[in-house]
Write a protein that holds these residues in place. Structure first.
Motif, PDB file in Angstrom:
ATOM      1  N   PRO A  86       0.812  -1.225   0.000  1.00 28.32           N
ATOM      2  CA  PRO A  86       0.000   0.000   0.000  1.00 28.32           C
ATOM      3  C   PRO A  86       0.846   1.276   0.000  1.00 28.32           C
ATOM      4  CG  PRO A  86      -0.944  -1.568   1.518  1.00 28.32           C
ATOM      5  CD  PRO A  86       0.389  -2.127   1.084  1.00 28.32           C
ATOM      6  N   GLY A  87       1.996   1.250   0.654  1.00 28.40           N
ATOM      7  CA  GLY A  87       2.863   2.418   0.674  1.00 28.40           C
ATOM      8  C   GLY A  87       3.439   2.724  -0.694  1.00 28.40           C
ATOM      9  N   LEU A  88       3.674   1.685  -1.474  1.00 28.67           N
ATOM     10  CA  LEU A  88       4.177   1.882  -2.837  1.00 28.67           C
ATOM     11  C   LEU A  88       3.074   2.371  -3.758  1.00 28.67           C
ATOM     12  CD1 LEU A  88       6.417  -1.299  -3.163  1.00 28.67           C
ATOM     13  CD2 LEU A  88       7.194   1.069  -2.970  1.00 28.67           C
ATOM     14  N   VAL A  89       1.881   1.830  -3.588  1.00 28.74           N
ATOM     15  CA  VAL A  89       0.752   2.165  -4.465  1.00 28.74           C
ATOM     16  C   VAL A  89       0.214   3.559  -4.164  1.00 28.74           C
ATOM     17  CG1 VAL A  89      -1.614   1.504  -5.062  1.00 28.74           C
ATOM     18  CG2 VAL A  89       0.125  -0.250  -4.785  1.00 28.74           C
ATOM     19  N   MET A  90       0.215   3.948  -2.908  1.00 27.02           N
ATOM     20  CA  MET A  90      -0.392   5.222  -2.509  1.00 27.02           C
ATOM     21  C   MET A  90       0.594   6.387  -2.566  1.00 27.02           C
ATOM     22  SD  MET A  90      -2.820   3.940   0.615  1.00 27.02           S
ATOM     23  CE  MET A  90      -3.755   5.449   0.719  1.00 27.02           C
ATOM     24  N   PHE A  91       1.719   6.216  -3.230  1.00 28.82           N
ATOM     25  CA  PHE A  91       2.721   7.275  -3.346  1.00 28.82           C
ATOM     26  C   PHE A  91       2.189   8.439  -4.171  1.00 28.82           C
ATOM     27  CE2 PHE A  91       6.227   9.100  -5.904  1.00 28.82           C
ATOM     28  CZ  PHE A  91       6.913   9.713  -4.876  1.00 28.82           C
ATOM     29  N   GLN A 138      -4.843  15.519   5.006  1.00 30.71           N
ATOM     30  CA  GLN A 138      -4.744  14.522   3.943  1.00 30.71           C
ATOM     31  C   GLN A 138      -3.754  13.421   4.321  1.00 30.71           C
ATOM     32  OE1 GLN A 138      -3.655  17.254   0.815  1.00 30.71           O
ATOM     33  NE2 GLN A 138      -5.681  17.113  -0.146  1.00 30.71           N
ATOM     34  N   THR A 139      -2.657  13.800   4.959  1.00 28.81           N
ATOM     35  CA  THR A 139      -1.659  12.827   5.377  1.00 28.81           C
ATOM     36  C   THR A 139      -2.230  11.872   6.422  1.00 28.81           C
ATOM     37  OG1 THR A 139       0.114  14.411   4.936  1.00 28.81           O
ATOM     38  CG2 THR A 139       0.645  12.560   6.383  1.00 28.81           C
ATOM     39  N   ILE A 140      -2.951  12.407   7.390  1.00 28.70           N
ATOM     40  CA  ILE A 140      -3.554  11.562   8.433  1.00 28.70           C
ATOM     41  C   ILE A 140      -4.574  10.604   7.822  1.00 28.70           C
ATOM     42  CG2 ILE A 140      -5.060  11.598  10.474  1.00 28.70           C
ATOM     43  CD1 ILE A 140      -3.571  14.206  11.277  1.00 28.70           C
ATOM     44  N   ILE A 141      -5.416  11.120   6.930  1.00 32.78           N
ATOM     45  CA  ILE A 141      -6.417  10.264   6.273  1.00 32.78           C
ATOM     46  C   ILE A 141      -5.730   9.177   5.458  1.00 32.78           C
ATOM     47  CG2 ILE A 141      -8.213  10.240   4.484  1.00 32.78           C
ATOM     48  CD1 ILE A 141      -9.073  13.018   5.578  1.00 32.78           C
ATOM     49  N   ARG A 142      -4.672   9.544   4.734  1.00 30.31           N
ATOM     50  CA  ARG A 142      -3.932   8.566   3.932  1.00 30.31           C
ATOM     51  C   ARG A 142      -3.325   7.490   4.834  1.00 30.31           C
ATOM     52  NH1 ARG A 142       0.401  10.217  -0.351  1.00 30.31           N
ATOM     53  NH2 ARG A 142      -1.237   9.736  -1.810  1.00 30.31           N
ATOM     54  N   GLU A 143      -2.756   7.885   5.960  1.00 26.53           N
ATOM     55  CA  GLU A 143      -2.146   6.921   6.887  1.00 26.53           C
ATOM     56  C   GLU A 143      -3.192   5.969   7.461  1.00 26.53           C
ATOM     57  OE1 GLU A 143       1.082   6.368   7.539  1.00 26.53           O
ATOM     58  OE2 GLU A 143       1.706   7.977   6.206  1.00 26.53           O
ATOM     59  N   ILE A 144      -4.353   6.482   7.799  1.00 26.70           N
ATOM     60  CA  ILE A 144      -5.425   5.630   8.332  1.00 26.70           C
ATOM     61  C   ILE A 144      -5.899   4.648   7.266  1.00 26.70           C
ATOM     62  CG2 ILE A 144      -7.829   5.627   9.149  1.00 26.70           C
ATOM     63  CD1 ILE A 144      -7.134   8.295  10.603  1.00 26.70           C
ATOM     64  N   ILE A 145      -6.115   5.137   6.055  1.00 27.42           N
ATOM     65  CA  ILE A 145      -6.542   4.255   4.959  1.00 27.42           C
ATOM     66  C   ILE A 145      -5.483   3.193   4.692  1.00 27.42           C
ATOM     67  CG2 ILE A 145      -6.985   4.156   2.466  1.00 27.42           C
ATOM     68  CD1 ILE A 145      -8.329   6.939   2.770  1.00 27.42           C
ATOM     69  N   GLN A 146      -4.224   3.607   4.682  1.00 28.01           N
ATOM     70  CA  GLN A 146      -3.138   2.665   4.432  1.00 28.01           C
ATOM     71  C   GLN A 146      -3.075   1.601   5.526  1.00 28.01           C
ATOM     72  OE1 GLN A 146       0.382   4.661   3.127  1.00 28.01           O
ATOM     73  NE2 GLN A 146       1.695   2.950   3.617  1.00 28.01           N
ATOM     74  N   MET A 147      -3.229   2.005   6.788  1.00 29.31           N
ATOM     75  CA  MET A 147      -3.199   1.045   7.885  1.00 29.31           C
ATOM     76  C   MET A 147      -4.357   0.052   7.783  1.00 29.31           C
ATOM     77  SD  MET A 147      -3.195   1.584  12.021  1.00 29.31           S
ATOM     78  CE  MET A 147      -4.770   2.395  12.020  1.00 29.31           C
ATOM     79  N   LEU A 148      -5.555   0.551   7.513  1.00 27.89           N
ATOM     80  CA  LEU A 148      -6.717  -0.339   7.379  1.00 27.89           C
ATOM     81  C   LEU A 148      -6.547  -1.290   6.203  1.00 27.89           C
ATOM     82  CD1 LEU A 148      -9.617   2.146   8.184  1.00 27.89           C
ATOM     83  CD2 LEU A 148      -8.676   0.344   9.653  1.00 27.89           C
ATOM     84  N   LEU A 149      -5.995  -0.802   5.108  1.00 29.52           N
ATOM     85  CA  LEU A 149      -5.748  -1.646   3.944  1.00 29.52           C
ATOM     86  C   LEU A 149      -4.759  -2.757   4.276  1.00 29.52           C
ATOM     87  CD1 LEU A 149      -6.380  -2.065   0.959  1.00 29.52           C
ATOM     88  CD2 LEU A 149      -4.563  -0.449   0.416  1.00 29.52           C
ATOM     89  N   ILE A 150      -3.722  -2.425   5.015  1.00 33.74           N
ATOM     90  CA  ILE A 150      -2.744  -3.436   5.420  1.00 33.74           C
ATOM     91  C   ILE A 150      -3.387  -4.462   6.334  1.00 33.74           C
ATOM     92  CG2 ILE A 150      -0.621  -3.815   6.744  1.00 33.74           C
ATOM     93  CD1 ILE A 150       0.335  -1.077   5.653  1.00 33.74           C
TER      94      ILE A 150
END
Length: 146
Positions: free
Chosen positions: A54-59, A68-80
């Motif tokens: 997810p970190g590679l895809v959401m770059f 936006q950064t906080i929302i992205r981090e939450i989405i990335q964590m849930l996706l993982i």
């Protein structure tokens, strides 16, 4: 982009180390009599790769706001969390009631690992920034003849 890949690689190795620790703790708590073969050594690497995807895809090259950064981090964590649980337990329709404590323990450990990886990454970045600042101060002092 190169810096992002370097950061993702560092996150991968931190993740694998923390995954090994989590597997040890959860294994001792949930399945203390279970023994594994050598193939079990591959799983932390696989989970590390899954956690890095997810970190590679959401770059994004665009600078994000704090929100936006906080929302992205939450989405990335849930996706993982979803990817790891799906990989470990298969399709969600085959989940049995007895597996729920294990799934919850895995989800919590993935979230803890995600937060720790980000904290360690931040600490490494902070140390690098402080070193660069000190080097810049030395260079400026040397250039000004002090």
């Amino acid at each position: 982009m190169r810096e992002h890949l370097r950061a993702q690689l560092a996150s991968f190795f931190i993740s694998v180390t923390l995954i090994n620790l989590a597997m040890l703790i959860l294994g001792c708590l949930l399945e203390p009599d279970l023994q594994f073969g050598y193939q079990a050594f591959a799983y932390p690497l696989i989970y590390g790769i899954i956690g890095s995807l997810p970190g590679l895809v959401m770059f994004s090259k665009k600078e994000l706001t704090m929100k936006q950064t906080i929302i992205r981090e939450i989405i990335q964590m849930l996706l993982i969390v979803i990817l790891i649980i799906a990989f470990m337990f298969g399709r969600f329709k085959n989940i049995e009631y007895e597996m729920i404590p294990q799934i919850i323990a895995v989800a919590i450990s993935v979230m803890i690992i995600y937060v720790l990886v980000n904290v360690f990454g931040w600490l490494i970045d902070l140390k690098t920034a402080n070193k660069m600042t000190e080097d810049l101060k030395k260079y400026q002092a040397k250039a000004s003849g002090k």
